[in-house]
Structure formats: structure tokens, C-alpha cells
Design a protein around this motif. Structure first.
Motif, PDB file in Angstrom:
ATOM      1  N   GLY A  74       9.589 -15.805 -11.583  1.00  0.00           N
ATOM      2  CA  GLY A  74       8.402 -15.009 -11.269  1.00  0.00           C
ATOM      3  C   GLY A  74       8.457 -13.643 -11.914  1.00  0.00           C
ATOM      4  O   GLY A  74       8.427 -12.614 -11.225  1.00  0.00           O
ATOM      5  N   ASN A  75       8.536 -13.630 -13.248  1.00  0.00           N
ATOM      6  CA  ASN A  75       8.649 -12.346 -13.932  1.00  0.00           C
ATOM      7  C   ASN A  75       7.274 -11.732 -14.176  1.00  0.00           C
ATOM      8  O   ASN A  75       6.270 -12.179 -13.622  1.00  0.00           O
ATOM      9  N   GLY A  86       7.836 -10.892  -4.941  1.00  0.00           N
ATOM     10  CA  GLY A  86       9.138 -10.775  -4.297  1.00  0.00           C
ATOM     11  C   GLY A  86       9.778  -9.409  -4.469  1.00  0.00           C
ATOM     12  O   GLY A  86      10.852  -9.276  -5.060  1.00  0.00           O
ATOM     13  N   GLU A  87       9.132  -8.376  -3.952  1.00  0.00           N
ATOM     14  CA  GLU A  87       9.641  -7.003  -4.052  1.00  0.00           C
ATOM     15  C   GLU A  87      11.063  -6.944  -3.475  1.00  0.00           C
ATOM     16  O   GLU A  87      11.326  -7.419  -2.374  1.00  0.00           O
ATOM     17  N   PRO A 293       8.466 -11.323  -0.121  1.00  0.00           N
ATOM     18  CA  PRO A 293       8.945 -12.703  -0.190  1.00  0.00           C
ATOM     19  C   PRO A 293       8.214 -13.570   0.838  1.00  0.00           C
ATOM     20  O   PRO A 293       7.880 -13.094   1.928  1.00  0.00           O
ATOM     21  N   ALA A 294       7.975 -14.823   0.483  1.00  0.00           N
ATOM     22  CA  ALA A 294       7.352 -15.744   1.430  1.00  0.00           C
ATOM     23  C   ALA A 294       8.354 -16.095   2.529  1.00  0.00           C
ATOM     24  O   ALA A 294       9.565 -16.042   2.320  1.00  0.00           O
ATOM     25  N   ASP A 295       7.904 -16.484   3.747  1.00  0.00           N
ATOM     26  CA  ASP A 295       6.484 -16.499   4.088  1.00  0.00           C
ATOM     27  C   ASP A 295       6.126 -15.243   4.889  1.00  0.00           C
ATOM     28  O   ASP A 295       6.940 -14.724   5.625  1.00  0.00           O
ATOM     29  N   ARG A 445       5.370  -6.352 -11.246  1.00  0.00           N
ATOM     30  CA  ARG A 445       6.159  -6.164 -12.459  1.00  0.00           C
ATOM     31  C   ARG A 445       5.308  -6.110 -13.728  1.00  0.00           C
ATOM     32  O   ARG A 445       5.784  -5.692 -14.781  1.00  0.00           O
ATOM     33  N   THR A 446       4.061  -6.554 -13.674  1.00  0.00           N
ATOM     34  CA  THR A 446       3.242  -6.714 -14.873  1.00  0.00           C
ATOM     35  C   THR A 446       2.810  -5.367 -15.452  1.00  0.00           C
ATOM     36  O   THR A 446       2.338  -4.489 -14.722  1.00  0.00           O
TER      37      THR A 446
END
Length: 468
Positions: A74-75, A86-87, A293-295, A445-446
Motif C-alpha cells: 500500500g505505497n 495504515g498510518e 489500520p483496519a478495522d 503517502r501520495t
């Protein structure tokens, strides 16, 4: 000592190994192929031996690295699903939640963690423009939506005299699949979910909603609730919430907002969500646009009495023995869940570390990145924009040199080829029968540089595909 227990020192050795793997994962994340180079057969073979009768001890952790290598990364260029990035501080909060292992079902079973969750819920409600709302954390938007609609049914149409459920609910034709599931699970049946047409911006049409309600009333059916969407999964469209609220009040119905994708963006762009605070219930996913992060879903509601009417059914073994308003509080009286993980702990720690302002800024960057991609698509003759980026989803397709009849088939194959290349990862939508490529920005991150990679990859993959 139980054979299942570990000494604190042994636990520390194992935790250090896992922490090293986590550090390597985060360090290499931006350079990893997003789509793993693994087949379905190979992934099944990795686990074909099943669970061992005798334990492997420390060697059991050896399988973690190949497992992680075989999953998606998940980058910054993972733009496929409406799923958070996912911080890392939230990850640490999740770790603590597992270590303390509290059942966050009532104050007496998890005192500080219950108070923490109630505080976080109130803070999030204030942040999105719903002051005074309460609620609870859930597994995700699907369960939050189902609970919100259960509250609506119990408030306005609990059952016919023979005990059978009754009533009609309304949502736009762009509604998320969790809503038909919820209506079915509540016993109303999917035929009692009326799908309302949308306008040119993919938003529910208020005039069509009024017409459907009046038709059902004239036919002797019982309208219950309207489900407005704050961020449709295909295009990110936000229904006209204020207009929907007015219609709901005029007709004495319940207003539930499915804000699993978009509602948390009201922290940064309240102008896109006018009327959100007029809802009776609202779902949000912190594991989407709060990057957790889930959930980590959330259900907010205006009236806790409505939640207790729907969910309070307490056996004597769970009965509170105190009249104190805090010490007698139980989430299970306001939720369908009894056993509940400490989901709010990661949000609390993450926001304490970064501050709400940092999350607002990150959401603004995501929205700006979507507008940036929209502009690049408009500037690229080979590409065609299929829906405006009203929130953070961008829908487009490749069409250079293709006849209309070829577009769907080519773009379907193109999507698979783009993702196999592994440099960006996007998904798809179908808009008015047209197959669309879709990039959705809910990723802290994007960067703008990552955005420019998307059209380049699409064009490069299209040339490769044409050459095959």
C-alpha cells in the motif's frame, strides 16, 4: 506456567523480530512492486500444510517475510480501493490494543478504554460538523450502515401486527453494496429498497426522491428512511444532503448518511458536506480517510435513545449493578456487538501524535491530487475523463485509435496490464454502462509526483497492450 505463555523477555525477542520486519516493510514500501508476483495456486500452496499439531516455536515467525512479500504494497501509488494507508502511529495503537486485550463492551470491563472511545467519538462528531452526536466504533462502514438502518426501522416501523417487518427505504442508484445487504439482513427484503435516479453529477435527485415517497404512500406502503451517500464508491459524489434532510423532515422519515468513504473529509472541506449534521445517523470509516489500520469504522447518531431502542436487550449476567451514568455505561446497549476490540485506541494515539490539523491537511492534499490527475487526463488526448473529481475519485479511460465498440474490452484488459506492471495500482467503475479506469486518493503517502506517474503508466501499458 502454561505452555501457551511466554516470559516477558521471550515476548520481547519475538516482538523485536516483528518490529524489524515492520521497519523493513515501511523502508522498502515505496520501491516495492504494488502487485505481488504470485499466482493464486502459489499462494494456496504456501499454506497447504494447514496448522501444525506440534508448535514450531520461534521458527514460526520465519513464514512472516514470505507472507508479506506475497501481498500488495500500500505505497504512495496504491490508488485502487477506498482503503486507508495504515498510518504508522495508528499501527502502534493497534499493537497496544492487542496487548491490553480489553473487551470494550462496558465501562466495568474496560474502564479507561471505554471512556477513551466515548471521547474520541465525540471529538470526531465535532470535527465533521455533527456536535452533540454520540456513537461507537464498528468493524467498518457495512456494520455501521446496518446498525443505522436498524435504528431507523425500530424507531419508525418495528414490525407489523403479525411480527413481520415492513417498510420501504430509499437510496440513490449509486449506493454502496452494503445498503442492499443491510436491508436484506434486516428482513425488509431488497425489493423494499427503492433506488433513486441521479443527476449529471451522480447525486441523488431530490425531485425523484419526493416522487418515489409519494408513490409508495399512495400505494399503501410505509416509507421509513432515506440513505444519502457522502462519497459514492464510483465517483465520490455527495448527495445534496440539505435537500434530502428537508424532504426527510417533511415526510417524517429517518435520514441515514453512508459517509464511509467521504464523511471524514468534512474535517477539511465542510463546504462539500452542507447538511451532514442534519442526519439521524451517519457511518464513517477511519480506516479510509483517517488513514488508520483496519478495522476501524464509526457509527454516529443524534439520539442515543434510538440506539438503545434498537439494541438494548441485556441478560441478567450483563446487568449493570450501578446507577452511576459513567460506570453503568455499556456499548452493548447501543450496538449489535457484545465483544468489541479497542478500535478507538489507535485513532486516539494517532491524533494525539499528529493533531487533527495534520489530518485535515492530508485530506486536502488527497483532494488536490485528484484534481491534479483530473487536469492531466483532460490534457492528454489519448485519455477521456468520464466523471469529474468531486471528491477524490477520478474516472477516465483510454481511447486513442479505438472505436466505441472496442473501448470497454480494451480498457478492461488495460487495467489488468497496468496493475501487472506493478508501478501503480488502480481499479475500475462502470458509469452509464461504460467501463472506466478509476484512481482514488485516500493515501497519506501520495505526492504530486506520484500523480504524474498514473497517466504515464496508463499510456505505457496501452502501447504494450497494442503491441501484443
Amino acid at each position: 506456567m502454561s505452555s501457551l505463555d511466554l516470559s516477558p523477555a521471550h515476548f520481547r525477542r519475538l516482538a523485536d523480530r516483528v518490529s524489524t520486519l515492520a521497519e523493513e516493510w515501511l523502508e522498502e514500501l515505496d520501491t516495492r512492486r504494488i502487485a505481488p508476483d504470485i499466482t493464486g495456486a502459489a499462494s494456496e500452496a504456501m499454506f497447504s500444510e494447514g496448522l501444525p499439531e506440534q508448535g514450531l516455536g520461534d521458527a514460526s515467525l520465519d513464514a512472516l517475510k514470505p507472507l508479506m512479500a506475497g501481498t500488495r504494497a500500500g505505497n504512495a501509488r496504491f490508488l485502487a480501493y477506498v482503503f486507508g494507508s495504515g498510518e504508522p502511529v495508528g499501527v502502534l495503537g493497534d499493537y497496544v490494543a492487542s496487548v491490553v486485550n480489553q473487551n470494550v463492551t462496558a465501562w466495568r470491563s474496560a474502564p479507561t478504554v471505554v471512556s477513551l472511545e466515548r471521547s474520541v467519538v465525540r471529538s470526531l462528531a465535532n470535527a465533521v460538523g455533527c456536535p452533540g452526536f454520540t456513537g461507537s466504533f464498528t468493524g467498518g462502514g457495512s456494520s455501521a450502515n446496518m446498525m443505522g438502518l436498524a435504528m431507523a426501522r425500530e424507531a419508525l416501523a418495528p414490525a407489523n401486527e403479525d411480527g413481520s417487518p415492513s417498510g420501504v427505504m430509499y437510496a440513490s442508484a449509486e449506493v454502496h453494496m452494503s445498503i442492499p445487504k443491510a436491508v436484506a439482513l434486516l428482513g425488509l427484503g431488497r425489493k423494499n429498497l427503492r433506488l433513486i435516479p441521479t443527476d449529471a453529477q451522480w447525486r441523488m435527485r431530490p425531485d425523484a426522491l419526493v416522487k418515489a415517497i409519494e408513490e409508495d404512500r399512495a400505494a399503501g406502503r410505509r416509507p421509513i428512511a432515506v440513505i444519502a451517500t457522502a462519497g459514492t464508491v464510483n465517483t465520490g459524489a455527495v448527495d445534496p444532503l440539505r435537500d434530502v434532510a428537508r424532504i426527510v423532515r417533511e415526510h417524517g422519515l429517518w435520514m441515514h448518511v453512508d459517509g464511509a468513504y467521504g464523511a471524514l473529509a468534512a474535517m477539511a472541506h465542510p463546504e462539500k458536506f452542507e447538511g451532514l449534521g442534519e442526519a439521524d445517523s451517519l457511518s464513517m470509516d477511519a480506516h479510509k480517510w483517517l488513514y488508520q489500520p483496519a478495522d476501524c469504522g464509526v457509527l454516529l447518531f443524534r439520539d442515543a435513545k434510538a440506539a438503545r431502542r434498537a439494541f438494548s436487550f441485556t441478560g441478567d449476567y450483563a446487568r449493570s449493578l450501578t446507577a452511576d451514568a459513567v460506570e453503568g455505561f455499556a456499548f452493548f446497549d447501543e450496538s449489535m456487538e457484545l465483544s468489541r476490540r479497542a478500535r478507538a485506541l489507535k485513532v486516539w494515539l494517532s491524533v494525539r501524535f499528529h493533531g487533527l490539523a495534520a489530518f485535515r491537511e492530508s485530506i486536502r492534499r488527497d483532494v488536490a491530487n485528484a484534481k491534479r490527475l483530473e487536469g492531466l487526463v483532460r490534457e492528454t488526448p489519448a485519455l477521456e475523463l468520464l466523471a469529474p473529481a468531486t471528491l477524490s475519485a477520478v474516472c477516465f479511460r483510454y481511447r486513442a485509435g479505438l472505436e466505441d465498440a472496442q473501448l470497454d474490452d480494451f480498457n478492461t484488459k488495460l487495467l489488468a496490464h497496468i496493475n501487472r506492471r506493478g508501478r501503480v495500482y488502480i481499479s475500475n467503475a462502470t458509469l452509464e454502462g461504460r467501463f472506466s479506469l478509476r484512481a482514488c486518493f485516500v493515501n497519506h503517502r501520495t505526492t504530486p509526483e506520484d500523480v504524474t506517474t498514473v497517466p504515464r503508466e496508463v499510456l505505457a501499458a496501452a502501447e504494450e497492450l497494442k503491441a501484443l
